[in-house]
Design a protein around this motif. Structure first.
Motif, PDB file in Angstrom:
ATOM      1  N   THR A 193       6.485  37.203   9.673  1.00 28.23           N
ATOM      2  CA  THR A 193       7.143  35.932  10.167  1.00 28.23           C
ATOM      3  C   THR A 193       6.376  34.769   9.876  1.00 28.23           C
ATOM      4  OG1 THR A 193       7.594  37.292  12.211  1.00 28.23           O
ATOM      5  CG2 THR A 193       7.785  34.923  12.635  1.00 28.23           C
ATOM      6  N   VAL A 210       4.981  34.450   6.884  1.00 30.43           N
ATOM      7  CA  VAL A 210       5.544  34.043   5.284  1.00 30.43           C
ATOM      8  C   VAL A 210       6.704  33.224   5.550  1.00 30.43           C
ATOM      9  CG1 VAL A 210       6.449  35.035   3.322  1.00 30.43           C
ATOM     10  CG2 VAL A 210       4.314  36.003   4.437  1.00 30.43           C
ATOM     11  N   PHE A 211       7.671  33.666   6.542  1.00 33.57           N
ATOM     12  CA  PHE A 211       8.965  33.066   6.425  1.00 33.57           C
ATOM     13  C   PHE A 211       8.710  31.543   7.081  1.00 33.57           C
ATOM     14  CE2 PHE A 211      10.768  37.486   7.360  1.00 33.57           C
ATOM     15  CZ  PHE A 211      10.607  37.909   6.236  1.00 33.57           C
ATOM     16  N   TYR A 262       2.672  31.948  16.365  1.00 31.63           N
ATOM     17  CA  TYR A 262       3.802  32.710  16.775  1.00 31.63           C
ATOM     18  C   TYR A 262       3.090  33.988  17.245  1.00 31.63           C
ATOM     19  CZ  TYR A 262       7.098  36.363  16.127  1.00 31.63           C
ATOM     20  OH  TYR A 262       8.011  37.262  16.469  1.00 31.63           O
ATOM     21  N   GLU A 274       3.763  37.714  19.740  1.00 33.75           N
ATOM     22  CA  GLU A 274       4.651  38.702  20.443  1.00 33.75           C
ATOM     23  C   GLU A 274       4.111  39.253  21.616  1.00 33.75           C
ATOM     24  OE1 GLU A 274       5.913  41.228  17.423  1.00 33.75           O
ATOM     25  OE2 GLU A 274       6.715  39.711  16.289  1.00 33.75           O
ATOM     26  N   HIS A 309       7.663  46.660  18.983  1.00 33.75           N
ATOM     27  CA  HIS A 309       6.944  46.154  17.663  1.00 33.75           C
ATOM     28  C   HIS A 309       5.450  46.183  17.843  1.00 33.75           C
ATOM     29  CE1 HIS A 309       6.598  42.765  14.821  1.00 33.75           C
ATOM     30  NE2 HIS A 309       6.695  43.851  14.272  1.00 33.75           N
ATOM     31  N   HIS A 347      13.440  44.297   8.437  1.00 31.86           N
ATOM     32  CA  HIS A 347      12.240  45.042   7.853  1.00 31.86           C
ATOM     33  C   HIS A 347      11.126  44.259   8.448  1.00 31.86           C
ATOM     34  CE1 HIS A 347      11.282  42.068   4.173  1.00 31.86           C
ATOM     35  NE2 HIS A 347      11.938  41.509   5.346  1.00 31.86           N
ATOM     36  N   ALA A 348      11.239  43.423   9.253  1.00 35.46           N
ATOM     37  CA  ALA A 348      10.319  42.398   9.783  1.00 35.46           C
ATOM     38  C   ALA A 348      10.575  42.307  11.342  1.00 35.46           C
ATOM     39  CB  ALA A 348      10.077  41.096   9.088  1.00 35.46           C
ATOM     40  N   GLY A 349       9.421  42.674  12.088  1.00 32.24           N
ATOM     41  CA  GLY A 349       9.663  42.604  13.602  1.00 32.24           C
ATOM     42  C   GLY A 349      10.019  41.281  14.049  1.00 32.24           C
ATOM     43  N   GLY A 350       9.285  40.044  13.839  1.00 35.36           N
ATOM     44  CA  GLY A 350       9.298  38.806  14.356  1.00 35.36           C
ATOM     45  C   GLY A 350      10.663  38.261  14.432  1.00 35.36           C
ATOM     46  N   PRO A 351      11.206  38.208  13.487  1.00 34.78           N
ATOM     47  CA  PRO A 351      12.742  37.603  13.431  1.00 34.78           C
ATOM     48  C   PRO A 351      13.557  38.519  14.332  1.00 34.78           C
ATOM     49  CG  PRO A 351      11.742  37.658  11.124  1.00 34.78           C
ATOM     50  CD  PRO A 351      10.750  38.408  12.025  1.00 34.78           C
ATOM     51  N   SER A 382      11.552  52.256  13.699  1.00 33.39           N
ATOM     52  CA  SER A 382      12.363  52.459  15.097  1.00 33.39           C
ATOM     53  C   SER A 382      13.744  52.225  15.067  1.00 33.39           C
ATOM     54  CB  SER A 382      11.677  51.262  16.036  1.00 33.39           C
ATOM     55  OG  SER A 382      12.456  50.955  17.159  1.00 33.39           O
ATOM     56  N   PRO A 409      16.392  46.315  17.980  1.00 30.64           N
ATOM     57  CA  PRO A 409      16.548  46.419  16.523  1.00 30.64           C
ATOM     58  C   PRO A 409      16.149  47.807  15.927  1.00 30.64           C
ATOM     59  CG  PRO A 409      15.561  44.409  17.806  1.00 30.64           C
ATOM     60  CD  PRO A 409      15.562  45.244  18.847  1.00 30.64           C
ATOM     61  N   ASP A 430      14.063  48.619  13.025  1.00 27.95           N
ATOM     62  CA  ASP A 430      13.021  48.140  12.089  1.00 27.95           C
ATOM     63  C   ASP A 430      12.669  49.083  11.204  1.00 27.95           C
ATOM     64  OD1 ASP A 430      10.609  47.229  10.910  1.00 27.95           O
ATOM     65  OD2 ASP A 430       9.941  46.377  13.303  1.00 27.95           O
ATOM     66  N   GLY A 450      13.626  39.984   4.171  1.00 32.69           N
ATOM     67  CA  GLY A 450      12.981  38.669   3.108  1.00 32.69           C
ATOM     68  C   GLY A 450      11.999  39.238   2.351  1.00 32.69           C
ATOM     69  N   SER A 451      11.069  38.792   1.854  1.00 32.41           N
ATOM     70  CA  SER A 451      10.023  39.077   0.962  1.00 32.41           C
ATOM     71  C   SER A 451       8.711  38.379   1.059  1.00 32.41           C
ATOM     72  CB  SER A 451      10.609  39.073  -0.417  1.00 32.41           C
ATOM     73  OG  SER A 451       9.444  39.321  -1.473  1.00 32.41           O
ATOM     74  N   PRO A 452       7.626  39.109   1.292  1.00 26.93           N
ATOM     75  CA  PRO A 452       6.436  38.299   1.377  1.00 26.93           C
ATOM     76  C   PRO A 452       6.025  37.960   0.055  1.00 26.93           C
ATOM     77  CG  PRO A 452       5.812  40.900   1.725  1.00 26.93           C
ATOM     78  CD  PRO A 452       7.473  40.512   1.482  1.00 26.93           C
ATOM     79  N   PRO A 490      15.449  35.128   5.103  1.00 34.03           N
ATOM     80  CA  PRO A 490      14.804  33.975   5.395  1.00 34.03           C
ATOM     81  C   PRO A 490      13.593  33.714   4.179  1.00 34.03           C
ATOM     82  CG  PRO A 490      13.777  36.199   6.314  1.00 34.03           C
ATOM     83  CD  PRO A 490      15.150  36.590   5.705  1.00 34.03           C
TER      84      PRO A 490
END
Lengths: 693, 693
Positions: A164, A166-167, A216, A218, A258, B309-313, B348, B352, B354, B385-387, B415
């Motif tokens: 997150t 990174v985004f 940010y 969680e 998560h 592939h990313a929990g936050g979003p 998971s 979502p 994940d 997305g991608s880091p 993202p």
């Protein structure tokens, strides 16, 4: 506290550094090199002597003492490396990128504990594991791209999620948002968001530190610590905007799965943020838009001038601002007529100030100067794009200069993200923020401008006879307090209660008959939800009726006794308190009946509640006009309502054992406020259950 | 209707075409050439024989007959050019870019009228003046950039503002939204938004036409025409999303000053949109996000799988969707366990879903197939997305394929707008939509999925004795109708009213005494706002009280008579109707008292109101649970409430002279609904005032 060598290392070793820049160990090394780390840089790679031009050691035992280790090797090898570094290399800072720890399974959790234990014992600081690292002005310790533009006045950003982060950095780039530092905490084995906030708080320098913090998160492990440092930073002059993901029940479940943290009802997070003074955001775009606004000058009021060369966006911006309580004052008078004469025919200066598609840089300059000098205007928003025919370089140049020298904030909405992309990039490179969408900008602006900071309650809580209160609590076990005791507790705390008589027999009823003034209310004691079982009889106005009602109530299943109270008229209010996990109590208030049950019209605040906070709670109710008095009906005594909230808050501060409290209803008139029913549930920790206390 | 030569010209002349591509005449010519106009292209330029390689005429009289003229010369020269083109060149299509017409001043307005008149007389169609032109599959008649990707299934876009159209096209580009046609109407001298809607409606082809229409408008000149064609298109299977700027009072003022149109209360626009079934948007980003969703497959339900592939979003998306009524069902059972076994440890699948930072294309494929086959899922959102370390090309390839073949809609939230910009562009080039921000996407998705289309009332309006009604209306002048007449009108329309006795003297009171059943209510007649002057006395239950009250009321200033009605208990409701400009009546309903005055809990609908619409109005009230019955209290007869709304709507359809109508209150019980007070104001147009009628 964070070890200084984590923040400002003079030497860094990348454990697992490689030539493959598509691996974390290779990429972090490249980032450190590319962004000119000034100290000594080493690599540990069992197969190489030189990696990306940097000296590499095949054996970790061979390296000299090193301040900071960035570890990017498989989890199972991490303990051995940490052991050597802590025991013989005097390493105090650790960033562990590796995954496969507590986020994976039980054995990973054991590994994490072992590693964190070694670092703690050595007096070191650990960021991670399972994070993307840290960026500050001293070094670029992340394995991701892009590396944002760093700037002392940029935002400090703490993220509970690496991806997150990174985004958010990616989205911030096109807007021009700069950063001062970025921390990602990963599994927070030692350092969590709270510890970084503590560090930012303690190291805060009014002259040098960034005034904008973004979060940010969680989960909040330590709400009190979180509150302490966010509050402190904000009172020192910072602005904090934060996303706490999991604001819905479903999202909360997702966040828990998560992060593995225990889910808290969002109302606790929300009141915590409100108490600290944090601006709460719900998405990445909103967060960076708010941050972009916070990075600019502060406005002294809510009067906005909208300056545009295109009508549409100005109208949409006017809509979103005015719907959210900001003002777009109509500009009239001689000065504005002079301004109009400097613009092309067909322009309008009544605000929005529309200087047409043909509007030029000189005209923009004149308009901004007019607004800068107008006492009716506190801030300006300039909307300027391009249909693709002409350049806008000179217009953006004027905008840039005026943003610098103007005393009032000037926000730039630059919608032509294709036609004048180059010019926007240029504008950003000069240190400016460019908002692409006027409505997203406008709702963020309203959020920032409407944000208020309430004074917090500090010092002692004067709740009178605290020893008596303590004795009363200690003498009761866990669970619901008997009404009589609960009423006594309230009275000790200074909250008025309609004195009840508790009667269990006809004989008892005869005994108190003389002291009764009709009409009265009878309520059954015993059943938890009295109303549901027909356990409340209102307006009993004669002796015969009283005896009949008494017998009727005593026949209800579970009935133990009957409470007899004077019948009080007025508006029904309620005040409640809840406790959850390690959060302080949240106090809730509102009007009773349909207002709470159908319209969910409830205000909340976290203890300790100050008078100002209590008044704000009441003021925030949708039904507030009814409390003030409306349609010729009298209102209630609002200061008395606020006072009861504050007194209850003081009580809760001294009696943490209260897990749940309901004053419902309180009867309010224009003069008085008096509680007529109460329910208190105690919950005791092991210490509190000690008989010795 | 639009002339076919405006839509599909075989020859185009650019009047004022030049080599300077930074001028409108030069740029439109370049656009026409670059985008391969297939017909004959000419230029009129007094100084050149060839412009951008195209034959140029120095004298307009020398050109051959030409279907369409695009005019980019100063306003003052336009009439002469149009004269020649209409009279001797058989030109039927006109696009006039030039400014300096009605948007500028009075003389400009006269010029515009002259030009439009010539074109109308010649049977031609005029788009503009003061617009940026038109784009469709036949030609690219705009002078702006960028030219968006055209696609038969792309959106048809009509804009009331040229600059806003450009900014929307720019913003749409990065998302991948394609267009089928774009119309900008400028000053709408002849063709406005309504006329283009009419054209799209009449030329609609279920197989070939685009099913998504977007509108940006600042005023609606002809609401009935607008309603007719948007309704028709939507009932043919289209989706329409629209911004009507000026949704706030301040914005309305700004829009009016921008367009010169008369401002309408936004409630009229809002109910018009609701009636047609238009999805209302408030900003450019929201509009294109909604359009991006509409361009994809339709979902059969509200159960969303979030694949990430990313929990936050994923958590933030879960929050925004579930807060807005969409479901993110927890996935359990054997199938999901099999899926889990295909993913890396720590993944998971409970939704979502994940599949971690290390998740790959094969795993995504398995997850999408699982969701495609799961009866618990209606639609999928994939966040990927991608880091910056690895490529995502293979993942986006799987996504692209699955979007094509899956029966359920799959939305892509991508993202990493910096790290994998190239891959996102590639994904878009294949015809896909990429949403950059999960929360902006999520709120648009909820808006689309929650949008409901109500059945409209069609056919005749059976209101019984229409001749009697007509006679009653004709016999009353403009202004407020006397209560007796208003009550009669209501009764004729089939609405129950508590029969009043009108009394002016004690003698009159004596006369009706026998027919009175106590308790009754007395209301003064004469003063407009009865309550404010103490003109209502409730619960009069004896003869003595009746006489006292009567005398008291008759002493009020302006008192003419007293109405005596039976006292009816129940919940207070209201139904009202308003008329404004050339819009149909809006009907409002709600609960009385604080619900309308403090909580502003009002529902609206535009006539003719169908039963379904009336029920939806009631259902949309925040106080709906009270009407249904709550906390052991009985509710009201909801079908009777809806029926009264429909009957009132039928009345308004037949009596357009009613400018204002208030039934306030109506008393509602679980059985009955009966109006106890009414106010009707008539407004007559000149025709209606004719005595002959």
């Amino acid at each position: 506290m964070l070890h200084s060598k984590l923040i400002r290392p003079e030497s860094i070793v990348v454990v697992g550094g490689s030539d493959n820049i598509h691996s974390p160990g290779g990429r972090v090394l490249k980032n450190l090199i590319d962004h000119h780390f000034q100290g000594k840089l080493l690599v540990i790679n069992p197969k190489k002597d030189v990696v990306q031009g940097i000296t590499s050691y095949r054996d970790i035992n061979d390296i000299p003492e090193t301040d900071l280790a960035i570890i990017a090797i498989a989890a199972k090898y991490v303990p051995e490396a940490v052991k050597v570094l802590t025991q013989s290399k005097n390493t105090k800072g650790f960033i562990i990128f590796s995954a496969g720890f507590s986020e994976k399974d039980e054995s990973g959790a054991r590994l994490e504990k072992e590693v964190a234990g070694m670092i703690r014992e050595a007096g070191g600081s650990l960021l991670g594991p399972n994070n993307i690292g840290l960026i500050n002005k001293h070094y670029t310790g992340v394995f991701t791209t892009p590396i944002p533009r760093l700037d002392e006045k940029g935002v400090d950003f703490i993220s509970g999620s690496g991806a997150t982060a990174v985004f958010i950095i990616e989205a911030a780039k096109s807007m021009g948002l700069t950063f001062s530092s970025i921390y990602t905490v990963g599994n927070s084995a030692q350092i969590g968001v709270e510890e970084i906030l503590e560090f930012l708080d303690h190291s805060f320098d009014l002259q040098k530190s960034s005034k904008v913090k973004l979060l940010y998160i969680e989960s909040i492990k330590d709400p009190l610590k979180f509150l302490k440092h966010t509050s402190s930073l904000i009172r020192k002059g910072c602005k904090i905007a934060a996303i706490k993901a999991g604001s819905s029940e479903e999202g909360n479940r997702a966040a828990s799965s998560h992060t593995g943290a225990i889910a808290n009802s969002d109302v606790f997070v929300d009141t915590l943020f409100k108490k600290a003074g944090i601006i709460r955001c719900y998405g990445r775009n909103e967060l960076i838009t708010v941050a972009g606004i916070l990075q600019q000058k502060e406005s002294e009021g809510k009067n906005i001038a909208i300056i545009t060369h295109a009508g549409g966006p100005a109208v949409m911006l006017t809509d979103v601002l005015s719907k959210n309580g900001l003002k777009i004052p109509q500009l009239k008078g001689k000065e504005s007529e002079i301004l109009l004469s400097q613009l092309f025919d067909g322009s309008s200066v009544s605000n929005p100030i529309d200087f047409l598609a043909t509007g030029n840089a000189q005209q923009l300059e004149a308009i901004i100067e007019f607004c800068e000098n107008s006492p009716e205007i506190d801030a300006m928003t300039v909307i300027f794009g391009s249909p693709g025919l002409t350049t806008v370089e000179d217009v953006y140049e004027v905008l840039d200069q005026k943003i610098r020298i103007s005393k009032k904030p000037i926000y730039a909405v630059l919608p032509s993200v294709v036609n004048v992309k180059g010019e926007i990039d240029n504008f950003i490179k000069k240190g400016n923020i460019a908002f692409p969408d006027e409505v997203l900008f406008g709702s963020a602006l309203a959020k920032v401008y409407n944000h208020t900071l309430l004074s917090q309650k500090t010092g002692d809580f004067d709740i009178g006879p605290s020893e008596e209160i303590r004795e009363l609590i200690n003498s009761h076990p866990e669970g619901y307090m008997p009404t009589e005791a609960a009423v006594r507790l309230l009275k000790l705390a200074g909250i008025k209660f309609a004195t009840p008589h508790q009667v269990t027999s006809e004989a008892g009823l005869n005994k108190i008959m003389k002291s009764i003034t009709f009409p009265v209310v009878l309520k059954v004691e015993g059943p938890l939800h009295k109303s549901d079982v027909g356990g409340v009889i209102l307006n009993v106005s004669s002796q015969t009726e009283l005896f009949d009602s008494f017998h009727k109530l005593m026949q209800i299943e579970g009935a133990v006794s009957v409470m007899i109270q004077p019948m009080i008229n007025g508006k029904e209010l309620f005040i409640g308190a809840k406790k959850e996990g390690n959060y302080p109590h949240v106090i809730l208030c509102g009007l009773g009946g349909i207002f709470v049950e159908v319209l969910k019209d409830i205000s909340t605040s976290m203890i300790p509640v100050s008078e100002e906070e209590a008044l704000k709670m009441i003021n925030d109710l949708k039904a507030y006009p009814i409390l003030k008095g409306v349609r010729g009906q009298k209102g209630i005594n609002i200061p008395a309502f606020a006072d009861a909230i504050v007194k209850l808050s003081d009580l809760l501060m001294t009696v943490p054992e209260i897990a749940e409290l309901d004053l419902n209803p309180l009867m309010a008139t224009e003069n008085d406020l008096i509680a007529v029913d109460v329910r208190i549930r105690l919950e005791k920790t092991e210490t509190e259950l000690q008989p010795a206390r």
